[in-house]
Design a protein around this motif. Sequence first.
Motif, PDB file in Angstrom:
ATOM      1  N   ALA A 127      70.756 -20.035  45.211  1.00  0.00           N
ATOM      2  CA  ALA A 127      71.243 -21.336  44.736  1.00  0.00           C
ATOM      3  C   ALA A 127      72.726 -21.531  45.059  1.00  0.00           C
ATOM      4  O   ALA A 127      73.285 -22.584  44.781  1.00  0.00           O
ATOM      5  CB  ALA A 127      71.023 -21.448  43.230  1.00  0.00           C
ATOM      6  N   ARG A 128      73.345 -20.490  45.622  1.00  0.00           N
ATOM      7  CA  ARG A 128      74.778 -20.509  45.935  1.00  0.00           C
ATOM      8  C   ARG A 128      75.613 -20.814  44.689  1.00  0.00           C
ATOM      9  O   ARG A 128      76.589 -21.544  44.729  1.00  0.00           O
ATOM     10  CB  ARG A 128      75.086 -21.462  47.068  1.00  0.00           C
ATOM     11  N   CYS A 129      75.178 -20.216  43.599  1.00  0.00           N
ATOM     12  CA  CYS A 129      75.837 -20.382  42.308  1.00  0.00           C
ATOM     13  C   CYS A 129      76.538 -19.075  41.959  1.00  0.00           C
ATOM     14  O   CYS A 129      75.882 -18.054  41.802  1.00  0.00           O
ATOM     15  CB  CYS A 129      74.783 -20.723  41.250  1.00  0.00           C
ATOM     16  N   ASP A 130      77.839 -19.101  41.850  1.00  0.00           N
ATOM     17  CA  ASP A 130      78.605 -17.899  41.540  1.00  0.00           C
ATOM     18  C   ASP A 130      78.718 -17.737  40.023  1.00  0.00           C
ATOM     19  O   ASP A 130      79.800 -17.733  39.453  1.00  0.00           O
ATOM     20  CB  ASP A 130      79.982 -17.969  42.197  1.00  0.00           C
ATOM     21  N   ALA A 131      77.573 -17.573  39.381  1.00  0.00           N
ATOM     22  CA  ALA A 131      77.522 -17.457  37.924  1.00  0.00           C
ATOM     23  C   ALA A 131      78.193 -16.178  37.430  1.00  0.00           C
ATOM     24  O   ALA A 131      78.590 -16.101  36.270  1.00  0.00           O
ATOM     25  CB  ALA A 131      76.069 -17.494  37.447  1.00  0.00           C
ATOM     26  N   LYS A 179      80.923 -20.574  49.962  1.00  0.00           N
ATOM     27  CA  LYS A 179      79.507 -20.848  49.722  1.00  0.00           C
ATOM     28  C   LYS A 179      78.615 -20.260  50.805  1.00  0.00           C
ATOM     29  O   LYS A 179      77.450 -19.973  50.557  1.00  0.00           O
ATOM     30  CB  LYS A 179      79.282 -22.348  49.581  1.00  0.00           C
ATOM     31  N   TYR A 216      79.066 -16.113  50.073  1.00  0.00           N
ATOM     32  CA  TYR A 216      78.493 -15.627  48.811  1.00  0.00           C
ATOM     33  C   TYR A 216      77.041 -15.158  48.925  1.00  0.00           C
ATOM     34  O   TYR A 216      76.713 -14.067  48.443  1.00  0.00           O
ATOM     35  CB  TYR A 216      78.639 -16.694  47.726  1.00  0.00           C
ATOM     36  N   ILE A 249      70.405 -16.573  41.939  1.00  0.00           N
ATOM     37  CA  ILE A 249      71.707 -17.237  41.891  1.00  0.00           C
ATOM     38  C   ILE A 249      72.361 -17.254  43.269  1.00  0.00           C
ATOM     39  O   ILE A 249      73.066 -18.204  43.609  1.00  0.00           O
ATOM     40  CB  ILE A 249      72.648 -16.637  40.825  1.00  0.00           C
ATOM     41  N   LYS A 250      72.111 -16.227  44.072  1.00  0.00           N
ATOM     42  CA  LYS A 250      72.648 -16.241  45.434  1.00  0.00           C
ATOM     43  C   LYS A 250      71.960 -17.314  46.271  1.00  0.00           C
ATOM     44  O   LYS A 250      72.612 -18.014  47.042  1.00  0.00           O
ATOM     45  CB  LYS A 250      72.493 -14.868  46.071  1.00  0.00           C
TER      46      LYS A 250
END
Length: 79
Positions: A26-30, A56, A59, A23-24
């Motif tokens: 993908a730069r997705c702050d899930a 972004k 993160y 997730i990091k």
Amino acid sequence: MEQLRAELSNALQKQAAQVAGKIKAARCDALGIGRRVRVSHPKLWKDSDWRDSEWKSVYPKIRITTEFQIDFVSSGILN
């Protein structure tokens, strides 16, 4: 039971580390870390470069750690 607890904990740690890495990348702050910082520390959020596009880039550099505590409530026999 202690060996099983240790093995489960290690397996979950590895899986959590893989998920965090993906997730990091993908730069997705899930996990909602940015939202928590923004709500819990609004001055820090406002005064920093973390807003919008800067977040972004920040993160993927943060360190995510996990900890698992395994407790067996009961055990049974499978037929």
